[in-house]
Enzyme design. Sequence first.
Site, PDB file in Angstrom:
ATOM      1  N   HIS A 147       4.744 -17.670  33.799  1.00 38.10           N
ATOM      2  CA  HIS A 147       3.898 -18.865  33.955  1.00 38.10           C
ATOM      3  C   HIS A 147       4.606 -19.801  34.946  1.00 38.10           C
ATOM      4  O   HIS A 147       5.088 -20.876  34.587  1.00 38.10           O
ATOM      5  CB  HIS A 147       3.694 -19.535  32.590  1.00 38.10           C
ATOM      6  N   ARG A 171       1.803 -31.018  35.981  1.00 37.36           N
ATOM      7  CA  ARG A 171       1.151 -29.810  36.504  1.00 37.36           C
ATOM      8  C   ARG A 171       0.425 -30.159  37.800  1.00 37.36           C
ATOM      9  O   ARG A 171       0.467 -29.433  38.783  1.00 37.36           O
ATOM     10  CB  ARG A 171       0.145 -29.257  35.467  1.00 37.36           C
ATOM     11  N   ARG A 191      -5.499 -16.440  36.436  1.00 33.20           N
ATOM     12  CA  ARG A 191      -4.939 -16.418  35.073  1.00 33.20           C
ATOM     13  C   ARG A 191      -5.318 -15.075  34.466  1.00 33.20           C
ATOM     14  O   ARG A 191      -6.497 -14.790  34.256  1.00 33.20           O
ATOM     15  CB  ARG A 191      -5.476 -17.571  34.229  1.00 33.20           C
ATOM     16  N   ASP A 198       7.282 -23.290  22.640  1.00 24.66           N
ATOM     17  CA  ASP A 198       5.902 -22.929  22.977  1.00 24.66           C
ATOM     18  C   ASP A 198       5.295 -22.291  21.731  1.00 24.66           C
ATOM     19  O   ASP A 198       6.000 -21.981  20.760  1.00 24.66           O
ATOM     20  CB  ASP A 198       5.912 -21.952  24.178  1.00 24.66           C
ATOM     21  N   GLN A 250       3.695 -23.628  35.492  1.00 20.12           N
ATOM     22  CA  GLN A 250       4.163 -24.438  34.370  1.00 20.12           C
ATOM     23  C   GLN A 250       5.642 -24.757  34.562  1.00 20.12           C
ATOM     24  O   GLN A 250       6.079 -25.899  34.377  1.00 20.12           O
ATOM     25  CB  GLN A 250       3.953 -23.659  33.057  1.00 20.12           C
ATOM     26  N   CYS A 272       4.817 -26.720  26.698  1.00 19.55           N
ATOM     27  CA  CYS A 272       3.826 -26.558  27.774  1.00 19.55           C
ATOM     28  C   CYS A 272       2.412 -26.920  27.320  1.00 19.55           C
ATOM     29  O   CYS A 272       1.555 -27.158  28.165  1.00 19.55           O
ATOM     30  CB  CYS A 272       3.859 -25.127  28.302  1.00 19.55           C
TER      31      CYS A 272
HETATM   32  N1   CP Z   1       0.070 -25.166  29.669  1.00 23.42           N
HETATM   33  C1   CP Z   1      -1.036 -24.541  30.098  1.00 23.42           C
HETATM   34  O1   CP Z   1      -1.017 -23.643  30.952  1.00 23.42           O
HETATM   35  O2   CP Z   1      -2.185 -24.998  29.517  1.00 23.42           O
HETATM   36  P1   CP Z   1      -3.626 -24.361  29.645  1.00 23.42           P
HETATM   37  O3   CP Z   1      -3.583 -23.017  28.942  1.00 23.42           O
HETATM   38  O4   CP Z   1      -4.542 -25.323  28.957  1.00 23.42           O
HETATM   39  O5   CP Z   1      -3.968 -24.177  31.084  1.00 23.42           O
HETATM   40  N1  NVA Z   2       2.577 -18.668  25.903  1.00 18.63           N
HETATM   41  C1  NVA Z   2       1.266 -19.288  25.927  1.00 18.63           C
HETATM   42  C2  NVA Z   2       1.200 -20.328  26.998  1.00 18.63           C
HETATM   43  C3  NVA Z   2      -0.086 -21.088  27.046  1.00 18.63           C
HETATM   44  C4  NVA Z   2      -0.130 -22.085  28.168  1.00 18.63           C
HETATM   45  C5  NVA Z   2       0.204 -18.230  26.147  1.00 18.63           C
HETATM   46  O1  NVA Z   2       0.411 -17.320  26.959  1.00 18.63           O
HETATM   47  O2  NVA Z   2      -0.830 -18.301  25.491  1.00 18.63           O
END
Ligand code: CP
Ligand code: NVA
Length: 294
Positions: A119, A282, A92, A214, A122, A254
Amino acid sequence: MKDDLEKILEKALKTKTEPQKGRRPEPLKRKVLAMVFEKPSLRTRVSFEIGVSQLGGTALYIGPDEVQMGKRETVADVAKVLSGYANGIMYRAFSNEVMRELAKHATIPVINGLDDMEHPCQCAADLLTILEKKKTLKGLQLTYVGDGNNVCNSLLLGCAITGMNMRAATPKQHAPNAEILAKAQAIAQEKGCVVEALSNPFEAVEGADVIYTDTWVSMGQESEKEEREKLFLPYQVNAKLAEKASKEWIFMHCLPAHRGYEVSEEIMDGPHSVVFDQAENRLHAQKAILAAVL
Ligand code: CP
Ligand code: NVA
């Protein structure tokens, strides 16, 4: 991944709905997934950790202060070191460029657990959820409303690959990534569906089978919070906006969600919402991905 997406969804649906008899197969037995996080997470961390363990392997959590990618040592060195210990990396990241750099130098698979551009895990869970709820993907209309961010970009590609029509309604200055949109449109043309970016949310939700939103403030954009909350206000998913959707529309997010901002409480917690099935998926989608790549 493009050609594999449909196979992954099929596999995920099968293993979710047809529990194995007798001993569960353990495709990840004696395998280790190194999970490197530069940002917080609930779903990604927990679903990967549990998924790996259900497949017989071990997941190792490496938090934001530990690796310091590119600061404490080069990204290439991190990639080579992790490749010597683990069988796969879930990363991440803040930057898609660094994600690609890591993948370039690693000799083991790198799974994108979110970056500033995409992502994909997701998106796989989202498509699995739609497939479960609607029994098909091809020809459906998904409307994304809000910020043209990482989640929106991955949905553009995911919808195009699976033959879904997608409209992304965003303020012009927060439109989805132009390169990704062009790539999605080229795929959509091959698949016979339409993927488009527009700015009027009311026009975009007409006939929608899925309305998706989102957060307006993604991780790393906290300093723009106030400005974004003002700008995105006309893009809130609420009952008024949803009036023109198809009768059986579903609401997706998400998560994490912010009630009263990108979605009203009545929609988030109302009968059209499938957000917690989506979160659960997920786990199922990623187990299929892990079994395919590790
Ligand atoms: N939707 C998602 O990726 O959630 P987290 O940021 O909690 O992993
Ligand atoms: N768009 C959001 C998604 C979180 C799962 C972010 O990047 O923070």
